[in-house]
Design a protein around this motif. Structure first.
Motif, PDB file in Angstrom:
ATOM      1  N   TYR A  47       0.804  -1.222   0.000  1.00  0.00           N
ATOM      2  CA  TYR A  47       0.000   0.000   0.000  1.00  0.00           C
ATOM      3  C   TYR A  47       0.841   1.277   0.000  1.00  0.00           C
ATOM      4  N   VAL A  48       1.829   1.350   0.862  1.00  0.00           N
ATOM      5  CA  VAL A  48       2.612   2.578   0.992  1.00  0.00           C
ATOM      6  C   VAL A  48       3.508   2.800  -0.224  1.00  0.00           C
ATOM      7  N   THR A  49       4.181   1.772  -0.680  1.00  0.00           N
ATOM      8  CA  THR A  49       5.086   1.915  -1.815  1.00  0.00           C
ATOM      9  C   THR A  49       4.376   2.337  -3.100  1.00  0.00           C
ATOM     10  N   PRO A  50       3.212   1.756  -3.454  1.00  0.00           N
ATOM     11  CA  PRO A  50       2.527   2.242  -4.659  1.00  0.00           C
ATOM     12  C   PRO A  50       2.048   3.695  -4.547  1.00  0.00           C
ATOM     13  N   ILE A  51       1.569   4.097  -3.367  1.00  0.00           N
ATOM     14  CA  ILE A  51       1.145   5.490  -3.182  1.00  0.00           C
ATOM     15  C   ILE A  51       2.341   6.417  -3.347  1.00  0.00           C
ATOM     16  N   ARG A  52       3.449   6.022  -2.770  1.00  0.00           N
ATOM     17  CA  ARG A  52       4.676   6.818  -2.874  1.00  0.00           C
ATOM     18  C   ARG A  52       5.134   6.917  -4.332  1.00  0.00           C
ATOM     19  N   GLY A  53       5.072   5.816  -5.056  1.00  0.00           N
ATOM     20  CA  GLY A  53       5.467   5.816  -6.462  1.00  0.00           C
ATOM     21  C   GLY A  53       4.551   6.677  -7.318  1.00  0.00           C
ATOM     22  N   PHE A  54       3.240   6.602  -7.068  1.00  0.00           N
ATOM     23  CA  PHE A  54       2.286   7.432  -7.811  1.00  0.00           C
ATOM     24  C   PHE A  54       2.548   8.910  -7.561  1.00  0.00           C
ATOM     25  N   TYR A  55       2.782   9.255  -6.311  1.00  0.00           N
ATOM     26  CA  TYR A  55       3.044  10.657  -5.969  1.00  0.00           C
ATOM     27  C   TYR A  55       4.331  11.139  -6.633  1.00  0.00           C
ATOM     28  N   GLU A  56       5.343  10.298  -6.601  1.00  0.00           N
ATOM     29  CA  GLU A  56       6.632  10.674  -7.181  1.00  0.00           C
ATOM     30  C   GLU A  56       6.539  10.885  -8.694  1.00  0.00           C
ATOM     31  N   GLN A  57       5.738  10.076  -9.358  1.00  0.00           N
ATOM     32  CA  GLN A  57       5.580  10.197 -10.811  1.00  0.00           C
ATOM     33  C   GLN A  57       4.718  11.390 -11.211  1.00  0.00           C
TER      34      GLN A  57
END
Length: 167
Positions: A47-57
């Motif tokens: 959950y945390v890693t995909p949210i972080r990746g989406f935000y970063e992109q």
């Protein structure tokens, strides 16, 4: 359009997603990894890693949306009730504070950022405190009350009063 109390309480809630995602982006992994629990590690991975990746992109798109929402709510160009505008502006101001703290954290030398004592005594309690503030604000919004967060609420009130269509 927003005459009933239920819609006035539900409309500002999505704005509090922005500071939560900002918090996850800067400090979510540090918080998850210090528990040393397989369940927390799994939640972090899924959950945390995909949210972080989406935000970063999409960081510039999200920033543009925040600026657009902030200017719209502070100027009152869309006739929204004061309660909605106040809470949206407050959520964006919380987001700005978290972003500033996150940038300061990233500017620290690596030895300070990865210091176990600093992470456990400052970073993790600060992150949990910010999560508590966000949920506190959401609960009070659902109850129809104005959340009172020192400095941030006053700034949101001043921005809301500055608007053209106070209702």
């Amino acid at each position: 359009m927003f005459e009933d109390k239920i819609s006035q309480r539900l409309v500002p809630l999505p704005a509090y997603i922005f500071p939560l995602v900002e918090l996850i982006y800067y400090f979510g992994l540090k918080l998850c990894l210090c528990f040393h629990n397989p369940l927390v590690d799994t939640i972090c991975l899924h959950y945390v890693t995909p949210i972080r990746g989406f935000y970063e992109q999409n960081i510039l798109v999200i920033f543009g949306i925040l600026v657009l929402i902030f200017t719209t709510c502070s100027k009152g160009t869309i006739p929204l009730p004061k309660f909605i505008r106040f809470n949206i502006i407050q959520a964006i101001l919380i987001n700005i504070v978290i972003s500033c703290v996150g940038q300061l954290y990233l500017l620290c030398p690596y030895q300070i950022r990865e210091n176990y004592l600093l992470i456990n005594l400052v970073l993790n309690p600060g992150t949990i405190g910010a999560i508590i503030i966000i949920f506190y604000a959401c609960i009070l919004v659902l109850l129809g009350r104005y959340p009172k967060i020192p400095i941030i609420s006053e700034a949101a009130r001043l921005q809301t009063q500055r608007g053209y269509s106070d209702s």
